[in-house]
Design a protein around this motif. Structure first.
Motif, PDB file in Angstrom:
ATOM      1  N   SER A   1     -21.507  14.063  26.141  1.00 45.70           N
ATOM      2  CA  SER A   1     -21.138  15.370  25.919  1.00 45.70           C
ATOM      3  C   SER A   1     -22.399  16.261  25.231  1.00 45.70           C
ATOM      4  O   SER A   1     -22.064  17.201  24.551  1.00 45.70           O
ATOM      5  CB  SER A   1     -19.718  15.416  25.067  1.00 45.70           C
ATOM      6  OG  SER A   1     -18.751  14.656  25.467  1.00 45.70           O
ATOM      7  N   ASN A   2     -23.432  15.767  25.518  1.00 45.17           N
ATOM      8  CA  ASN A   2     -24.613  16.700  25.148  1.00 45.17           C
ATOM      9  C   ASN A   2     -25.455  17.671  25.881  1.00 45.17           C
ATOM     10  O   ASN A   2     -25.876  18.338  25.425  1.00 45.17           O
ATOM     11  CB  ASN A   2     -25.869  15.575  24.675  1.00 45.17           C
ATOM     12  CG  ASN A   2     -25.555  15.001  23.307  1.00 45.17           C
ATOM     13  OD1 ASN A   2     -24.925  15.507  22.409  1.00 45.17           O
ATOM     14  ND2 ASN A   2     -25.673  13.689  22.928  1.00 45.17           N
ATOM     15  N   CYS A   3     -25.320  17.077  27.388  1.00 46.96           N
ATOM     16  CA  CYS A   3     -26.297  17.826  28.209  1.00 46.96           C
ATOM     17  C   CYS A   3     -25.849  19.454  28.515  1.00 46.96           C
ATOM     18  O   CYS A   3     -26.596  20.295  28.908  1.00 46.96           O
ATOM     19  CB  CYS A   3     -26.548  16.989  29.432  1.00 46.96           C
ATOM     20  SG  CYS A   3     -25.397  16.955  30.548  1.00 46.96           S
ATOM     21  N   GLY A   4     -24.474  19.462  28.937  1.00 46.73           N
ATOM     22  CA  GLY A   4     -23.887  20.740  29.355  1.00 46.73           C
ATOM     23  C   GLY A   4     -23.741  20.949  30.863  1.00 46.73           C
ATOM     24  O   GLY A   4     -23.533  22.098  31.180  1.00 46.73           O
ATOM     25  N   THR A   5     -24.409  20.225  31.615  1.00 47.50           N
ATOM     26  CA  THR A   5     -24.433  20.412  32.909  1.00 47.50           C
ATOM     27  C   THR A   5     -23.134  20.532  33.416  1.00 47.50           C
ATOM     28  O   THR A   5     -23.035  21.162  34.765  1.00 47.50           O
ATOM     29  CB  THR A   5     -25.097  19.094  33.751  1.00 47.50           C
ATOM     30  OG1 THR A   5     -24.373  18.019  33.598  1.00 47.50           O
ATOM     31  CG2 THR A   5     -26.578  19.075  33.347  1.00 47.50           C
ATOM     32  N   CYS A   6     -22.138  19.689  32.953  1.00 47.48           N
ATOM     33  CA  CYS A   6     -20.601  19.838  33.478  1.00 47.48           C
ATOM     34  C   CYS A   6     -19.999  21.053  33.214  1.00 47.48           C
ATOM     35  O   CYS A   6     -18.394  20.976  33.262  1.00 47.48           O
ATOM     36  CB  CYS A   6     -20.280  18.491  33.200  1.00 47.48           C
ATOM     37  SG  CYS A   6     -20.118  18.487  31.135  1.00 47.48           S
ATOM     38  N   THR A   7     -20.488  21.995  32.375  1.00 43.35           N
ATOM     39  CA  THR A   7     -19.760  23.095  31.912  1.00 43.35           C
ATOM     40  C   THR A   7     -18.992  23.823  33.258  1.00 43.35           C
ATOM     41  O   THR A   7     -19.423  24.305  34.071  1.00 43.35           O
ATOM     42  CB  THR A   7     -20.542  24.047  31.347  1.00 43.35           C
ATOM     43  OG1 THR A   7     -21.424  23.293  30.117  1.00 43.35           O
ATOM     44  CG2 THR A   7     -19.833  25.271  30.577  1.00 43.35           C
ATOM     45  N   VAL A   8     -17.593  24.320  32.785  1.00 45.79           N
ATOM     46  CA  VAL A   8     -16.786  25.002  33.741  1.00 45.79           C
ATOM     47  C   VAL A   8     -16.065  25.925  32.607  1.00 45.79           C
ATOM     48  O   VAL A   8     -16.103  25.978  31.506  1.00 45.79           O
ATOM     49  CB  VAL A   8     -15.750  24.075  34.341  1.00 45.79           C
ATOM     50  CG1 VAL A   8     -16.603  23.311  35.042  1.00 45.79           C
ATOM     51  CG2 VAL A   8     -14.693  23.329  33.599  1.00 45.79           C
ATOM     52  N   ASP A   9     -15.373  26.849  33.325  1.00 48.04           N
ATOM     53  CA  ASP A   9     -14.696  27.889  32.745  1.00 48.04           C
ATOM     54  C   ASP A   9     -13.086  27.339  32.731  1.00 48.04           C
ATOM     55  O   ASP A   9     -12.543  27.049  33.767  1.00 48.04           O
ATOM     56  CB  ASP A   9     -14.502  29.157  33.216  1.00 48.04           C
ATOM     57  CG  ASP A   9     -13.743  30.128  32.792  1.00 48.04           C
ATOM     58  OD1 ASP A   9     -14.271  31.197  32.260  1.00 48.04           O
ATOM     59  OD2 ASP A   9     -12.349  30.075  32.512  1.00 48.04           O
ATOM     60  N   LEU A  10     -12.323  26.995  31.534  1.00 48.84           N
ATOM     61  CA  LEU A  10     -10.830  26.600  31.445  1.00 48.84           C
ATOM     62  C   LEU A  10     -10.006  27.935  30.867  1.00 48.84           C
ATOM     63  O   LEU A  10     -10.396  28.083  29.597  1.00 48.84           O
ATOM     64  CB  LEU A  10     -10.918  25.235  30.563  1.00 48.84           C
ATOM     65  CG  LEU A  10      -9.445  24.823  30.583  1.00 48.84           C
ATOM     66  CD1 LEU A  10      -8.799  24.384  31.958  1.00 48.84           C
ATOM     67  CD2 LEU A  10      -9.630  23.708  29.662  1.00 48.84           C
ATOM     68  N   ASP A  11      -9.585  28.404  31.554  1.00 51.09           N
ATOM     69  CA  ASP A  11      -8.605  29.767  31.035  1.00 51.09           C
ATOM     70  C   ASP A  11      -9.603  30.444  30.288  1.00 51.09           C
ATOM     71  O   ASP A  11      -8.931  30.918  29.073  1.00 51.09           O
ATOM     72  CB  ASP A  11      -7.408  29.065  30.020  1.00 51.09           C
ATOM     73  CG  ASP A  11      -6.106  28.443  31.257  1.00 51.09           C
ATOM     74  OD1 ASP A  11      -6.276  28.741  32.400  1.00 51.09           O
ATOM     75  OD2 ASP A  11      -5.085  27.956  30.680  1.00 51.09           O
TER      76      ASP A  11
END
Ligand code: FES
Ligand code: FES
Length: 157
Positions: A43-53
């Protein structure tokens, strides 16, 4: 298995998922939305960031079952009708990427910042993106691109 109904990039999906399934794996492996990469196990890199609600989240830190009844936007849901957003164009034109692996997460985190703070300072951009790691660019052009998009500077097509 648990039944979920989740809207992703404007399409509603009804699915049975294992309670342990992470959102990022649901997006990639079940829905085929591989534009959201996995860059770490921590959970460190942020590559997987999405918008959730409406909130920017690291999708490797969210269970798919937690998105039941929610709306998710991934990087693949940003461009509409083949038209890049101003932020995407700014990344392209300001050379804010090299390998591109971090780019989906950078775009989603920067988009979240600009929703909250449409005219950030460079320092505020850096602070907002501190959870997103880039191994290539040294961050300078990423910050410049976000500032360009925020200031409505002409970003050549
Ligand atoms: S893969 Fe989610 S933070 Fe790295
Ligand atoms: S452009 Fe390669 S990790 Fe950011």
């Amino acid at each position: 298995m648990t039944r979920i109904s989740v809207k992703v990039d404007g399409t509603t999906y009804e699915d049975e998922v294992e309670p342990r399934l992470l959102l990022v794996h649901y997006l990639r492996d079940r829905l085929g939305l591989t534009g959201t990469p996995v860059g770490c196990d921590t959970s460190n890199c942020g590559t997987c960031t999405v918008d959730l609600d409406g909130v920017s989240v690291k999708s490797c830190s969210v269970l798919a079952v937690q998105t039941d009844g929610c709306a998710v936007t991934t990087v693949q849901g940003l461009a509409q009708g083949g038209e890049l957003t101003a932020l995407q164009r700014a990344f392209h034109e300001r050379h804010a990427l090299q390998c591109g692996y971090c780019t989906p997460g950078m775009l989603m985190a920067a988009r979240d910042l600009l929703k909250e703070n449409p005219r950030p300072t460079a320092g505020e951009v850096r602070h907002a993106l501190e959870g997103n790691l880039c191994r290539c660019t040294g961050y300078q052009n990423i910050v410049r691109a976000v500032l360009a998009a925020a200031s409505d500077e002409e970003v050549p097509a």
